[in-house]
Design a protein around this motif. Structure first.
Motif, PDB file in Angstrom:
ATOM      1  N   ARG A 242       0.881  -1.470  -0.080  1.00 33.27           N
ATOM      2  CA  ARG A 242       0.471   0.507  -0.113  1.00 33.27           C
ATOM      3  C   ARG A 242       0.949   1.005  -0.353  1.00 33.27           C
ATOM      4  O   ARG A 242       0.935   2.441  -0.631  1.00 33.27           O
ATOM      5  CB  ARG A 242      -1.066   0.171   1.607  1.00 33.27           C
ATOM      6  N   GLU A 243       1.876   0.919   1.000  1.00 31.08           N
ATOM      7  CA  GLU A 243       2.550   2.017   0.781  1.00 31.08           C
ATOM      8  C   GLU A 243       3.078   2.464  -0.784  1.00 31.08           C
ATOM      9  O   GLU A 243       3.967   3.491  -0.698  1.00 31.08           O
ATOM     10  CB  GLU A 243       3.827   1.868   2.210  1.00 31.08           C
ATOM     11  N   ALA A 244       4.149   2.074  -1.105  1.00 32.56           N
ATOM     12  CA  ALA A 244       4.997   1.906  -1.634  1.00 32.56           C
ATOM     13  C   ALA A 244       3.773   2.223  -3.302  1.00 32.56           C
ATOM     14  O   ALA A 244       4.805   3.426  -4.278  1.00 32.56           O
ATOM     15  CB  ALA A 244       5.148  -0.216  -2.564  1.00 32.56           C
ATOM     16  N   CYS A 245       2.819   1.456  -3.392  1.00 32.36           N
ATOM     17  CA  CYS A 245       1.971   1.993  -5.194  1.00 32.36           C
ATOM     18  C   CYS A 245       1.712   3.879  -3.889  1.00 32.36           C
ATOM     19  O   CYS A 245       1.371   4.723  -5.185  1.00 32.36           O
ATOM     20  CB  CYS A 245       0.227   1.221  -4.082  1.00 32.36           C
ATOM     21  N   ASP A 246       1.486   4.346  -2.961  1.00 32.73           N
ATOM     22  CA  ASP A 246       0.791   5.617  -2.700  1.00 32.73           C
ATOM     23  C   ASP A 246       1.990   6.116  -3.284  1.00 32.73           C
ATOM     24  O   ASP A 246       2.112   7.339  -4.004  1.00 32.73           O
ATOM     25  CB  ASP A 246       1.712   5.590  -1.057  1.00 32.73           C
ATOM     26  N   ARG A 247       3.163   5.487  -2.955  1.00 29.63           N
ATOM     27  CA  ARG A 247       5.250   6.577  -3.345  1.00 29.63           C
ATOM     28  C   ARG A 247       4.765   6.762  -4.913  1.00 29.63           C
ATOM     29  O   ARG A 247       4.972   7.928  -4.669  1.00 29.63           O
ATOM     30  CB  ARG A 247       5.640   6.006  -2.995  1.00 29.63           C
ATOM     31  N   HIS A 248       4.324   5.190  -5.161  1.00 27.91           N
ATOM     32  CA  HIS A 248       4.723   5.078  -7.019  1.00 27.91           C
ATOM     33  C   HIS A 248       3.305   6.256  -7.880  1.00 27.91           C
ATOM     34  O   HIS A 248       3.325   5.986  -8.707  1.00 27.91           O
ATOM     35  CB  HIS A 248       4.771   3.981  -7.123  1.00 27.91           C
ATOM     36  N   GLY A 249       2.133   5.962  -7.160  1.00 32.03           N
ATOM     37  CA  GLY A 249       1.427   6.594  -8.073  1.00 32.03           C
ATOM     38  C   GLY A 249       0.702   5.883  -8.944  1.00 32.03           C
ATOM     39  O   GLY A 249       0.610   5.780  -9.652  1.00 32.03           O
ATOM     40  N   VAL A 250       0.325   4.829  -8.336  1.00 37.90           N
ATOM     41  CA  VAL A 250      -0.453   3.420  -8.290  1.00 37.90           C
ATOM     42  C   VAL A 250      -1.518   3.317  -7.605  1.00 37.90           C
ATOM     43  O   VAL A 250      -1.370   3.317  -6.887  1.00 37.90           O
ATOM     44  CB  VAL A 250       0.558   2.221  -8.529  1.00 37.90           C
ATOM     45  N   HIS A 251      -2.782   2.026  -8.577  1.00 41.20           N
ATOM     46  CA  HIS A 251      -3.919   2.009  -7.791  1.00 41.20           C
ATOM     47  C   HIS A 251      -3.564   0.291  -7.246  1.00 41.20           C
ATOM     48  O   HIS A 251      -2.630  -0.578  -7.753  1.00 41.20           O
ATOM     49  CB  HIS A 251      -5.206   2.097  -8.618  1.00 41.20           C
ATOM     50  N   LEU A 252      -4.118   0.791  -5.824  1.00 38.58           N
ATOM     51  CA  LEU A 252      -3.906  -0.815  -5.106  1.00 38.58           C
ATOM     52  C   LEU A 252      -4.945  -1.426  -5.611  1.00 38.58           C
ATOM     53  O   LEU A 252      -6.452  -1.051  -5.012  1.00 38.58           O
ATOM     54  CB  LEU A 252      -3.979  -1.033  -4.236  1.00 38.58           C
ATOM     55  N   ILE A 253      -5.392  -3.211  -6.168  1.00 39.97           N
ATOM     56  CA  ILE A 253      -6.691  -3.903  -6.287  1.00 39.97           C
ATOM     57  C   ILE A 253      -6.016  -4.800  -5.688  1.00 39.97           C
ATOM     58  O   ILE A 253      -5.509  -5.459  -5.375  1.00 39.97           O
ATOM     59  CB  ILE A 253      -7.266  -4.022  -8.128  1.00 39.97           C
ATOM     60  N   ALA A 254      -7.806  -4.724  -4.344  1.00 37.78           N
ATOM     61  CA  ALA A 254      -7.583  -6.016  -3.334  1.00 37.78           C
ATOM     62  C   ALA A 254      -8.740  -6.909  -4.265  1.00 37.78           C
ATOM     63  O   ALA A 254      -9.604  -6.134  -3.931  1.00 37.78           O
ATOM     64  CB  ALA A 254      -8.053  -4.861  -1.729  1.00 37.78           C
ATOM     65  N   ASP A 255      -8.719  -8.862  -4.073  1.00 37.41           N
ATOM     66  CA  ASP A 255      -9.475  -9.346  -5.092  1.00 37.41           C
ATOM     67  C   ASP A 255      -9.043 -10.118  -3.956  1.00 37.41           C
ATOM     68  O   ASP A 255      -9.086 -10.893  -3.440  1.00 37.41           O
ATOM     69  CB  ASP A 255      -8.838  -9.756  -5.956  1.00 37.41           C
ATOM     70  N   GLU A 256     -10.734  -9.196  -3.438  1.00 38.92           N
ATOM     71  CA  GLU A 256     -11.098 -10.439  -2.050  1.00 38.92           C
ATOM     72  C   GLU A 256     -12.307 -11.589  -2.045  1.00 38.92           C
ATOM     73  O   GLU A 256     -13.713 -11.728  -1.036  1.00 38.92           O
ATOM     74  CB  GLU A 256     -11.114  -9.735  -0.686  1.00 38.92           C
ATOM     75  N   ILE A 257     -12.464 -11.498  -3.666  1.00 41.22           N
ATOM     76  CA  ILE A 257     -13.477 -12.429  -3.688  1.00 41.22           C
ATOM     77  C   ILE A 257     -13.373 -13.776  -3.144  1.00 41.22           C
ATOM     78  O   ILE A 257     -14.263 -14.417  -2.548  1.00 41.22           O
ATOM     79  CB  ILE A 257     -13.842 -12.815  -5.238  1.00 41.22           C
ATOM     80  N   ALA A 258     -12.384 -14.491  -2.914  1.00 37.14           N
ATOM     81  CA  ALA A 258     -12.409 -15.871  -2.314  1.00 37.14           C
ATOM     82  C   ALA A 258     -12.148 -15.436  -0.650  1.00 37.14           C
ATOM     83  O   ALA A 258     -12.445 -16.282   0.192  1.00 37.14           O
ATOM     84  CB  ALA A 258     -11.853 -16.606  -2.657  1.00 37.14           C
ATOM     85  N   VAL A 259     -11.247 -14.691  -0.049  1.00 38.36           N
ATOM     86  CA  VAL A 259     -11.251 -14.702   0.573  1.00 38.36           C
ATOM     87  C   VAL A 259     -12.189 -13.293   2.096  1.00 38.36           C
ATOM     88  O   VAL A 259     -11.932 -13.200   3.370  1.00 38.36           O
ATOM     89  CB  VAL A 259      -9.487 -13.927   1.375  1.00 38.36           C
ATOM     90  N   GLY A 260     -12.745 -12.522   1.540  1.00 39.58           N
ATOM     91  CA  GLY A 260     -13.781 -11.655   2.286  1.00 39.58           C
ATOM     92  C   GLY A 260     -14.722 -12.005   2.715  1.00 39.58           C
ATOM     93  O   GLY A 260     -14.770 -13.265   2.883  1.00 39.58           O
ATOM     94  N   PHE A 261     -15.690 -12.038   3.980  1.00 39.27           N
ATOM     95  CA  PHE A 261     -16.249 -12.110   4.403  1.00 39.27           C
ATOM     96  C   PHE A 261     -16.041 -13.564   5.209  1.00 39.27           C
ATOM     97  O   PHE A 261     -16.899 -14.766   5.560  1.00 39.27           O
ATOM     98  CB  PHE A 261     -17.070 -13.014   3.497  1.00 39.27           C
ATOM     99  N   GLY A 262     -15.233 -13.169   6.167  1.00 37.88           N
ATOM    100  CA  GLY A 262     -14.802 -14.602   7.684  1.00 37.88           C
ATOM    101  C   GLY A 262     -13.557 -14.943   7.182  1.00 37.88           C
ATOM    102  O   GLY A 262     -13.276 -15.536   8.315  1.00 37.88           O
ATOM    103  N   ARG A 263     -13.650 -15.456   5.813  1.00 43.16           N
ATOM    104  CA  ARG A 263     -12.523 -16.505   5.923  1.00 43.16           C
ATOM    105  C   ARG A 263     -11.100 -15.778   6.435  1.00 43.16           C
ATOM    106  O   ARG A 263     -10.436 -17.908   7.206  1.00 43.16           O
ATOM    107  CB  ARG A 263     -12.277 -16.821   4.127  1.00 43.16           C
ATOM    108  N   THR A 264     -10.519 -15.698   5.952  1.00 36.98           N
ATOM    109  CA  THR A 264      -9.241 -15.228   6.858  1.00 36.98           C
ATOM    110  C   THR A 264      -9.026 -14.854   8.390  1.00 36.98           C
ATOM    111  O   THR A 264      -8.188 -14.698   8.846  1.00 36.98           O
ATOM    112  CB  THR A 264      -7.865 -14.270   6.236  1.00 36.98           C
ATOM    113  N   GLY A 265     -10.286 -14.966   9.181  1.00 37.57           N
ATOM    114  CA  GLY A 265     -10.391 -14.409  10.407  1.00 37.57           C
ATOM    115  C   GLY A 265     -11.083 -13.042  10.437  1.00 37.57           C
ATOM    116  O   GLY A 265     -11.569 -12.735  12.145  1.00 37.57           O
TER     117      GLY A 265
END
Ligand code: PMP
Length: 452
Positions: A242-265
């Protein structure tokens, strides 16, 4: 005739199944499922299968969950569907309000599609289009991680790195930059997962430093690369990214299609790194596994870059017919109700601890190279030899042997190559976990035996 057989014959005459070499069905026919309840699926002969993989990771609160079912039934009598361009409806408005409230702060706008791959396409297009709209026209490329998976449509496939799905279509795919990912299985002797994260971030840093002016976004699966053999990594990587994307002016896409809604805790995996992506893709568990729906959440700055007079032609003109379908939204609202009313994450912590305890003895198995876990996801990496972690050749299809053994013993596992994993519905109980793990252990025993 076995009551399953007629349906199998009719099926094989007319159906082409997903992710399947259809010839395999000559030896191992598809199993017709008559009904589902809780963790169980039941076939026409009365056999029951514990759905240890939540039917491709979609089911959260059990098959035919009565709360979600009732919400969909009620919605059926009110409004089944309406075009979402020029019109709106209460379920989609309420769902959007609630998703904005439960996702990381600053994700204030919801764009809907109807499956995970389409959500990834939306995020990729939106990121590219954002940069076009703000005049950064050289930004045309995406960065993804090695071993990543983001779906099967051509854009999503291009930002993936699982050769089995991608290699054939390579001539059709856009050119992306693939950076070595922080997969902790790849650690050097003596390295921790956090060490791997730091080392791999150096690779990412170099790519961003060199190519930032042509890069739209980096896309990642937070914490677990699910289709890439359930490989896991340290949250530190996401914080640094996240920090590197901000510094370089690049978006970050988080694909939580599988891990969203509690899968990871945590409700969303990004929370463990304390980050907010520019685009968050959700699907699968969004509707509790009832109906297809996906959504991309994004920020005010992204939304504002598209917001202008029509003649400026800056609008995001992407659309799918079933965008924001009211029945699917009703299922999603009922799913969020369950999260709100019940201590789901707390209960999952106890279930995850029980899975950890039950799987612990497998750490000493001569053909299990690693038992890894992130929340409600546990993976067992079958290896030929533990020294050097030599894999079994893929052609031997050892995972398939585990699959067959488990089916014969009432458990639906679907190993990824040599990796056996559990990603059960959250309504599983301790006795069912015991049965699931024991069956997998026996299956591994048979799969690694020379006589099978
Ligand atoms: N992204 C990830 C991380 C996934 O795991 C998947 C599905 N396995 C997808 C995208 C694609 O979703 P769908 O199958 O609904 O297109």
């Amino acid at each position: 005739m076995n009551p399953n057989d007629t349906l199998v014959q009719r099926d094989l005459a007319v159906l082409w199944h997903p992710c399947t070499q259809m010839k395999d069905h000559e030896r191992l026919p598809p199993i017709p499922i008559r009904r589902g309840e809780g963790v169980w699926l039941e076939d026409f002969a009365g056999n029951r299968y514990l759905d240890a993989i939540s039917s491709w990771w979609v089911n959260l609160f059990g098959h035919c969950n009565p709360t979600i079912g009732a919400a969909v039934k009620a919605q059926l009598d009110t409004l089944e569907h309406v075009i979402l361009a020029g019109f709106t409806h209460e379920p989609v408005v309420r769902l959007s309000e609630r998703l904005v409230a439960v996702t990381p702060e600053g994700l204030n706008h919801c764009f809907y599609a109807d499956n995970g791959s389409s959500a990834v396409e939306v995020a990729l297009k939106m990121s590219f289009h954002y940069w076009q709209n703000v005049g950064q026209r050289r930004k045309t490329r995406f960065v993804c991680l090695s071993n990543s998976y983001h779906g099967e449509t051509l854009g999503a496939l291009a930002v993936g790195d699982v050769a089995l799905y991608k290699a054939t279509y390579a001539p059709l795919l856009m050119d992306v930059i693939t950076v070595p990912g922080p997969d902790c299985w790849q650690r050097e002797p003596g390295e921790s997962c956090a060490d791997v994260a730091r080392r791999r971030m150096a690779d990412m840093e170099r790519v961003l430093a060199e190519h930032a002016e042509e890069i739209c976004a980096v896309i990642v699966e937070p914490l677990v690369q699910c289709a890439g053999n359930m490989r896991m990594y340290d949250p530190l990587y996401l914080t640094l990214l996240r920090e590197a994307c901000d510094r370089h002016g690049v978006h970050l896409i988080a694909d939580e299609i599988a891990v969203g809604f509690g899968r990871t805790g945590t409700l969303f995996a990004c929370e463990q790194a304390g980050i907010r992506p520019d685009f968050l893709c959700l699907s699968k568990g969004l509707t509790g596994g009832f109906l297809p729906l996906s959504v991309v959440l994004t920020t005010d700055p992204v939304y504002q870059a598209f917001y202008d007079d029509y003649e400026k032609l800056t609008a995001f003109l992407h659309s799918h017919s079933y965008t924001g379908n009211p029945l699917a939204c009703a299922a999603a609202l009922a799913t969020l109700d369950i999260f709100e009313r019940e201590p789901v994450l707390e209960r999952n912590r106890a279930l995850a601890a029980h899975m950890a305890e039950r799987c612990a003895p497998l750490r000493d198995h001569p053909h299990v190279g690693e038992v890894r876990q992130t929340g409600m996801i546990v993976a067992l990496e079958m290896v030929k030899t533990r020294d050097g972690r030599a894999p079994y050749p893929w052609q031997e299809r050892r995972g398939l042997r585990v699959y067959r053994h488990a089916l014969a013993n009432g458990v639906l596992l679907r190993p990824l190559g040599n990796v056996i994993y559990f990603m059960p519905p959250y309504v599983i109980d301790e006795a069912q976990i015991d049965m699931m793990v024991k069956t997998a252990e026996q299956g591994i025993g048979r799969a690694v035996g020379e006589d099978v």
